[in-house]
Design a protein around this motif. Sequence first.
Motif, PDB file in Angstrom:
ATOM      1  N   ARG A 243       0.836  -1.206   0.000  1.00  0.00           N
ATOM      2  CA  ARG A 243       0.000   0.000   0.000  1.00  0.00           C
ATOM      3  C   ARG A 243       0.865   1.248   0.000  1.00  0.00           C
ATOM      4  O   ARG A 243       2.002   1.254   0.446  1.00  0.00           O
ATOM      5  CB  ARG A 243      -0.920   0.020   1.220  1.00  0.00           C
ATOM      6  N   ARG A 244       0.283   2.307  -0.506  1.00  0.00           N
ATOM      7  CA  ARG A 244       0.948   3.596  -0.428  1.00  0.00           C
ATOM      8  C   ARG A 244       0.856   4.096   1.007  1.00  0.00           C
ATOM      9  O   ARG A 244      -0.124   3.886   1.695  1.00  0.00           O
ATOM     10  CB  ARG A 244       0.284   4.615  -1.360  1.00  0.00           C
ATOM     11  N   HIS A 245       1.903   4.765   1.435  1.00  0.00           N
ATOM     12  CA  HIS A 245       1.919   5.241   2.815  1.00  0.00           C
ATOM     13  C   HIS A 245       0.887   6.335   3.049  1.00  0.00           C
ATOM     14  O   HIS A 245       0.299   6.430   4.105  1.00  0.00           O
ATOM     15  CB  HIS A 245       3.313   5.771   3.162  1.00  0.00           C
ATOM     16  N   LEU A 281       8.805  13.013  -9.930  1.00  0.00           N
ATOM     17  CA  LEU A 281       7.997  12.537  -8.808  1.00  0.00           C
ATOM     18  C   LEU A 281       6.535  12.353  -9.219  1.00  0.00           C
ATOM     19  O   LEU A 281       5.884  11.380  -8.809  1.00  0.00           O
ATOM     20  CB  LEU A 281       8.091  13.526  -7.638  1.00  0.00           C
ATOM     21  N   VAL A 282       6.034  13.265 -10.025  1.00  0.00           N
ATOM     22  CA  VAL A 282       4.617  13.236 -10.383  1.00  0.00           C
ATOM     23  C   VAL A 282       4.254  11.984 -11.170  1.00  0.00           C
ATOM     24  O   VAL A 282       3.256  11.314 -10.883  1.00  0.00           O
ATOM     25  CB  VAL A 282       4.237  14.506 -11.160  1.00  0.00           C
ATOM     26  N   ASP A 283       5.067  11.624 -12.174  1.00  0.00           N
ATOM     27  CA  ASP A 283       4.701  10.486 -13.030  1.00  0.00           C
ATOM     28  C   ASP A 283       5.732   9.357 -13.017  1.00  0.00           C
ATOM     29  O   ASP A 283       5.663   8.423 -13.818  1.00  0.00           O
ATOM     30  CB  ASP A 283       4.466  10.949 -14.467  1.00  0.00           C
ATOM     31  N   HIS A 284       6.707   9.446 -12.096  1.00  0.00           N
ATOM     32  CA  HIS A 284       7.717   8.383 -11.925  1.00  0.00           C
ATOM     33  C   HIS A 284       8.570   8.201 -13.170  1.00  0.00           C
ATOM     34  O   HIS A 284       9.166   7.136 -13.352  1.00  0.00           O
ATOM     35  CB  HIS A 284       7.079   7.036 -11.544  1.00  0.00           C
ATOM     36  N   GLY A 377      15.143  10.448  -1.094  1.00  0.00           N
ATOM     37  CA  GLY A 377      14.283   9.667  -0.206  1.00  0.00           C
ATOM     38  C   GLY A 377      12.833   9.643  -0.624  1.00  0.00           C
ATOM     39  O   GLY A 377      11.968   9.294   0.174  1.00  0.00           O
ATOM     40  N   TRP A 378      12.567   9.980  -1.886  1.00  0.00           N
ATOM     41  CA  TRP A 378      11.180  10.005  -2.349  1.00  0.00           C
ATOM     42  C   TRP A 378      10.724   8.646  -2.877  1.00  0.00           C
ATOM     43  O   TRP A 378       9.520   8.380  -2.914  1.00  0.00           O
ATOM     44  CB  TRP A 378      11.020  11.029  -3.471  1.00  0.00           C
ATOM     45  N   PHE A 379      11.661   7.823  -3.288  1.00  0.00           N
ATOM     46  CA  PHE A 379      11.322   6.544  -3.916  1.00  0.00           C
ATOM     47  C   PHE A 379      11.961   5.400  -3.146  1.00  0.00           C
ATOM     48  O   PHE A 379      13.092   5.516  -2.655  1.00  0.00           O
ATOM     49  CB  PHE A 379      11.799   6.508  -5.373  1.00  0.00           C
ATOM     50  N   THR A 438       8.044   6.477  -1.218  1.00  0.00           N
ATOM     51  CA  THR A 438       8.164   6.336   0.220  1.00  0.00           C
ATOM     52  C   THR A 438       7.178   7.292   0.894  1.00  0.00           C
ATOM     53  O   THR A 438       6.471   8.063   0.226  1.00  0.00           O
ATOM     54  CB  THR A 438       9.587   6.673   0.678  1.00  0.00           C
ATOM     55  N   ALA A 439       7.141   7.247   2.220  1.00  0.00           N
ATOM     56  CA  ALA A 439       6.269   8.172   2.948  1.00  0.00           C
ATOM     57  C   ALA A 439       6.680   9.615   2.678  1.00  0.00           C
ATOM     58  O   ALA A 439       5.834  10.513   2.540  1.00  0.00           O
ATOM     59  CB  ALA A 439       6.324   7.856   4.446  1.00  0.00           C
TER      60      ALA A 439
END
Length: 536
Positions: A243-245, A281-284, A377-379, A438-439
């Motif tokens: 699940r997404r945090h 970040l928006v669309d990976h 630390g975003w992914f 990530t969170a």
Amino acid sequence: MIALGWGAAPAMAAEPAEIMEVKAVLADTGQLTVTTTWVFAQAAPQELSQSFALGLDQGDGSKLILTLDDISADADGQPLEVSSNSAGDNLTISLETGGAQQVSLTYSVWGVTQADLDGSIRVRWDVLQGLSIDVSEITGQLALPGEVIDYFCESGLPQATRTCNRYSGGLHGSTALTFSDGPRAAGEVVTIGAFLKPGAAPVTAVFSQPWSVGRAFQPGWARVGAAAGIALAGGLILLRVSRRHGARGSGTVVAELTPNAAGHTVFTVHHHVRPGMIGTLVDHSVDPVDIVASILDLAARGHLWITQLPRSSDHTVPDWELTRRPSDDRLEEYEVQLLNVIAPTDAAVRVSQLTGALAPAVAQVQGSLYKCVLSAGWFARLPGGRNRWPAVAWAGLAVALAVTATLAAWTTWALVGLGLVAVALVGVAVAGTPPVLTARGESVLAGLAGLAGQLHAAETDLAPGQAAAVLPYAIVLGGWSRWLDALAPPAQPGAGQDQPAALDWYQAPPGWRPQDLPLSLDAFITVLTGRLFTRP
């Protein structure tokens, strides 16, 4: 107690052993030791054999497994060589008697004690079974430990036994069973036994169960509970992993439009978050728009001059020259690489010179941008990289199936394996699209919603330099046409052409007006994108 029984004797077999005497002792360990002595009127046959059934069907598909060992024999007091042969559940012992008048066989048996439904201990053994000769008279005694509840003695054909001729137990303070029977033909049986009080002897019976689906997946509270526990624990772990945090509140603000003390709107960027990072970040994915936005951001931050060149005719594609500017502003690794591609330090580069041959260098920039957002630390894993989770999930399913097959083959706990298989199947289902953020990444993404709303709705009456700083973020989040128009200053009555651009990083050709800046930058974005991302 005292137990007596009588029954009619069958016809005597031809040429029997005159007497078969049995002495059996049940030890307090549960081991039964039996000595059988055959006495012949003249001489024993040259070969004497007895077969023992060591796997007894219980009528429910299971078998009672008996073990017979410590075998020895003698003839007229002299030791005899014993030969044995196993065939299926039967053990046959053969003796070369040498024509002796008296032959004895001694052995021990394990597995003759088992728990009955009322908790009592049942002792049972066929002292006569599978004998190769007839017997005229059988006598014997079974010595028992502890207190006895009841005795029994049966004889006859294996599938049609009846009460022995005579048996008794509990006489004169003894717990032993005494019995007599005969005559008995070859192949007939004499079964003796007793019921002991609970705890009088240990249970030694061992049962084997033939394989079946019902047995392998035998239900029961322990099995069902274990399977459910594994499924629940595995499901919770998969839920946690898959699940997404989710971000709490409004998320992390990385850039915003706010009024300053003088009442003017200013654009502020926090944590050195660049537009290329936001677009990824928006669309990976690192898209061409992220690279182009990064180039305009580098110009707005003082690392790049963009010079629009005069056109030789109205029908030619416009061109620009890109020149590196010295700056102390902090650069990310991907930004350094990007500058090296579009504006080396030793020479100016025209946009028309940026061809598809630079594709490997651009790909390197994209890879560095992926690493940048990962190090932020975003992914949880490298976005755009190979997803290893499907392979892990399929391997987990293979292991779960192997465990289930092993449990089904050798135990009655295959239901536990089904719990593992259920978890593995869910893992396979969700492994194809595992969460990448990530969170922290989720929090930043949530904060971008507020910035995107401002870019679409906020007033654009910022100073030209501020509006130019907003433009790259609007390119990746939307609303960029509003901010392009914001770069055009109001037309000054009586002002001619050849006015300088309001931005120090954008140089214009003769005859250009500041009001042309939105159209010029729009064309620059279109042409630059085509040059960098079109195959040669």
